[in-house]
Design a protein around this motif. Structure first.
Motif: not given
Ligand SMILES: Cc1cc2nc3c(=O)[nH]c(=O)nc-3n(C[C@H](O)[C@H](O)[C@H](O)COP(=O)(O)OP(=O)(O)OC[C@H]3O[C@@H](n4cnc5c(N)ncnc54)[C@H](O)[C@@H]3O)c2cc1C
Ligand code: SF4
Lengths: 467, 282
Positions: A91, A153, A172, A189, A437
């Motif tokens: 991805v 992350a 989570e 994907r 994010d």
């Molecule tokens: C449909 C889609 C397709 C994508 N495709 C790509 C791609 O092809 N390539 C790419 O590089 N990026 C892609 N992205 C972007 C990428 O997925 C994100 O940038 C990345 O997942 C961010 O990671 P993160 O760990 O910051 O947050 P997230 O993946 O959003 O994870 C956050 C987690 O925290 C949990 N959470 C939230 N609030 C709380 C709380 N208060 N207490 C406990 N848990 C909580 C949520 O439930 C979630 O599980 C895509 C995004 C989407 C939505």
């Protein structure tokens, strides 16, 4: 050996067949293909590709190991800096990162770094070496750390902290791990089995997982410190969906991409009624937006039987933010693009409240705006209507507000993102770190992982300083 | 896994369960809810927390058997387990400063008003509670509401208990006779909340309702629960579930609630058939 100008092709399922199933679209390299592609790497002394990689994988080194058929060693090399190669190989936007910088790419097609990364990781998984490669860790732990959110992350931060000798618990809120990797990116994907294996690997490292805990509601961040955690990492992502802001957005048949994709991916509505969560896929679906999220929503619709699927995007082809590969995939599968087009109104049936049509207007590109891209401007008199029965809003997500709302002392910026030091992940509250994010706004998997890893290093420093 | 510590049948269609969920119990406040998922194939669905026992780590839920999930929940025995329970969710209802409240509960809403009645009494408010159902057999919690310290009024459609008629008739009389009422709180079917809100509006009495839109994650991530309140889009799960009844677009809420009706019916029927099938195999 003569230079091979083009990347070794990766086999894909035929477009017409794949648009009707949820199996993975891209099929990966065979051993021969991988060896051929690996031979294209020049083994540069000063490898620019590494600079392009947000977690600085030693790319020439792992490619060399592949060409020597030392596949286990190759994947170990990648895992020195990237714990989720099977995910990233699939991805990551390599075309904007490592492959953009690759020397070979100056005159010809760059080395298929992502495809080789995927090959090495898949090979490890398929040969059952993942478990064998897991390290023995000391039973003595330095301290306890809580990680909030199990997206890339959180997973990356937890993994690195475990390797550094910490007792880590991931909290989570959903009933499943992975964040966007689980609820957003579809099976075709990123097969969920791959994610499961990566998460199991973390469990082997001794990381505990507490699902169904919403930090800020079930337990607060100060509450976590009371439970004995010495530091907290917040990786809660950008899950707050934006809606179009046009009349009719609450009609039935209008979904946020998050709702649409969560129903299908997380809740497996595509197996309904074998599973309990329904989703109404119309005959004609319009997805507004042109990022990865929009492409995923459009391609999922085709797979669930929509007859026509449109992408509606206010800027032009060049500006579409999705990965090029996925835009091409969508086109091949039959998605129809209405570019330089913006929605004005969603028209519904007054009696039932269901979507009937989408009123649109054509745009032309004007002067560059704050983002540096040419600003789309409506062309007067160019309105038209498209008959649709489902509208998916995929125009972006903002940071999840729940944790900041429950913690006023945690500084946030204009869009609700947690203010963090880019290099350390430190927030305005001592002992609280954040990344992914939630601090950058919607970005990429690898950027989120990179932030999680940086935070792990600073958490280690922070705790050792206070011991 | 969350254990069902106690189960009680309140009426032919309503059941009460105490579930062991210590973390939820320790932080829950009135007006908040949980999301349940019964098993691996299950859907996520919200239920209000009717009361908590923080010491024993228990939360009480009261549910009406409606779709597949509540039907399936009703078949689980005491001692059985629920796979996922997430909460407490939503904003709690701030009732400080209320002096003279009328609380209206309809159907399963009768259980949902219980924590608010207790809190209002605790705040020192005068509390009158009106509960309504189609008939006597569908009424429950009357004793609990009375012993919580509220004056109880009952309305049934067929007159089998209390007054024959609707809760709103009693409410209107109270509003006409007592000008010092400073809050009306209504929880129940959307139609009931709409009628109550329309009734109180000309009296200018603050009216809170608790909306029950379709939810998915219930943490603010999907927007399935969008409700228009005062012309603005709100999320029922994080901005609510309690809103100013005079501002809620109830007609839109009803349409949105019906959005998966056919599929929900299909899912339920399939489940009923499978239950029959299990019986015939026995
Ligand atoms: C449909 C889609 C397709 C994508 N495709 C790509 C791609 O092809 N390539 C790419 O590089 N990026 C892609 N992205 C972007 C990428 O997925 C994100 O940038 C990345 O997942 C961010 O990671 P993160 O760990 O910051 O947050 P997230 O993946 O959003 O994870 C956050 C987690 O925290 C949990 N959470 C939230 N609030 C709380 C709380 N208060 N207490 C406990 N848990 C909580 C949520 O439930 C979630 O599980 C895509 C995004 C989407 C939505
Ligand atoms: S820049 Fe290209 S050719 Fe040079 S080491 Fe990296 S992948 Fe190989």
């Amino acid at each position: 050996m003569p230079l091979i100008r083009k990347k070794t092709e990766m086999k894909k399922q035929e477009p017409l067949a794949r648009a009707k199933n949820f199996n993975e679209v891209a099929l990966g390299y065979s051993e021969e293909e991988a060896l051929l592609e690996a031979s294209r790497c020049l083994q540069c002394k000063k490898p620019f590709c590494v600079e392009g990689c947000p977690v600085n994988i030693n790319i020439p080194a792992f490619i060399k190991l592949i060409s020597e058929k030392k596949y286990d060693a190759a994947v170990k090399k990648i895992k020195e800096t990237n714990g989720l190669p099977a995910v990233c190989g699939r991805v990551c936007p390599q075309e904007e990162q490592c492959e953009l910088k690759c020397i070979v790419g100056k005159k010809n097609e760059p080395v298929g770094i992502g495809r080789l990364e995927r090959f090495a990781a898949d090979r490890e998984r398929e040969s059952g070496s993942i478990e064998k490669n897991a390290q023995e860790l000391s039973k003595e732990k330095i301290a306890r750390v809580a990680v909030v959110g199990s997206g890339p992350a959180g997973l990356a931060c937890a993994g690195d902290l475990a390797l550094l000798g910490y007792e880590v618990t991931i909290y989570e809120s959903l009933h499943a791990t992975g964040g966007v990797l689980r609820y957003g990116i579809p099976e075709f994907r990123l097969p969920k089995e791959i994610l499961d294996i990566e998460v199991n690997y973390l469990k082997q490292l001794g990381v505990s997982l507490e699902l169904n805990v919403l930090i800020g509601k079930t337990i607060t961040v100060p509450g976590l410190f009371k439970l004995g955690y010495k530091a907290v990492f917040i990786g809660t992502g950008a899950g707050l969906p934006s809606f179009l802001g046009v009349p009719g957005e609450n009609l039935t048949g209008v979904y946020s991409a998050n709702e649409y994709l969560s129903r299908i991916n997380l809740m497996q509505a595509y197996k309904f009624p074998e599973t309990d969560t329904p989703v109404n896929i119309g005959k004609i679906v319009a997805v507004v937006g042109a990022g990865n999220v929009a492409m995923d929503a459009a391609r999922v619709s085709l797979r669930l039987g929509a007859e026509k699927v449109y992408i509606v995007y206010r800027r032009g082809e060049e500006e579409m933010p999705a990965r090029k590969e996925e835009i091409e995939n969508a086109g091949e599968e039959g998605v129809i693009f209405h570019l330089l087009t913006a929605p004005l109104e969603i028209i519904g049936d007054p009696a039932t409240g269901k979507v009937r049509a989408l009123k649109l207007i054509k745009n032309k590109l004007g002067e560059p705006d704050a983002s540096g891209r040419k600003r789309p401007e409506p062309v007067p008199g160019s309105e038209y209507t498209l008959e649709v029965d489902t509208v998916v809003s995929a125009i972006g997500q903002s940071p999840n507000p729940l944790v900041p709302q429950s913690m006023p002392e945690l500084k946030t910026a204009k869009h609700g993102n947690i203010v963090t030091d880019e290099n350390t992940g430190e927030t305005s509250v001592p002992g609280v770190f954040a990344g992914g994010d939630i601090s950058t706004g919607a970005a990429t998997v690898i950027a989120a992982m990179g932030a999680g890893k940086k935070a792990a290093v600073s958490i280690d420093k922070y705790i050792k300083k206070s011991l | 896994m969350f254990k069902i510590a106690r189960k009680k049948v309140l009426s032919s269609t309503v059941q009460l369960m105490e579930i062991s969920a210590p973390l939820v119990a320790s932080s829950a406040k009135s007006g908040q809810f949980v999301v349940l998922r019964l098993n691996e194939r299950g859907e996520r669905f919200p239920l209000t927390i009717a009361s908590t026992d923080k010491e024993k780590g228990l939360i009480t839920i009261v549910f009406q058997i409606a779709g597949k999930s509540t039907l399936q929940l009703s078949t689980l025995p005491e001692g059985g387990v629920i796979l996922d329970v997430l909460g407490p969710l939503g904003k709690y209802t701030d009732l400080t400063g209320v002096k003279n409240a009328v609380v209206v509960g309809g159907g399963v809403g009768i259980a949902e008003i219980y924590p608010e009645v207790k809190e209002l009494v605790h705040e020192g408010a005068r509390v009158r509670t009106i509960i309504g159902a189609r008939n006597k057999d569908l009424l429950f919690f009357a004793e609990e509401l009375e012993s919580a310290g509220s004056e109880l009024f009952i309305a049934t459609d067929d007159g089998s208990a209390g007054r024959k008629g609707f809760v709103t008739e009693i409410l209107k009389e109270l509003l006409d006779s007592d000008k010092s009422i400073d809050l009306v709180l209504a929880v129940g079917p959307v139609v009931m909340m709409k009628v109550v809100s329309n009734l109180t509006k000309p009296y200018g009495v603050k009216t809170l309702v608790s909306v029950n839109p379709i939810m998915l994650d219930a943490t603010g991530m999907c927007g399935a629960c969008r409700v228009t309140v005062g012309g603005k889009v709100k999320f029922g799960c994080v901005d609510g579930p309690s809103f100013d009844g005079h501002q809620v677009d109830f007609d839109e809420l009803m349409k949105r609630l019906g959005q998966f009706k056919e599929l929900e019916g299909l899912s339920k029927q399939k489940y009923i058939d499978s239950l029959k099938c299990e019986k015939c195999r026995e």
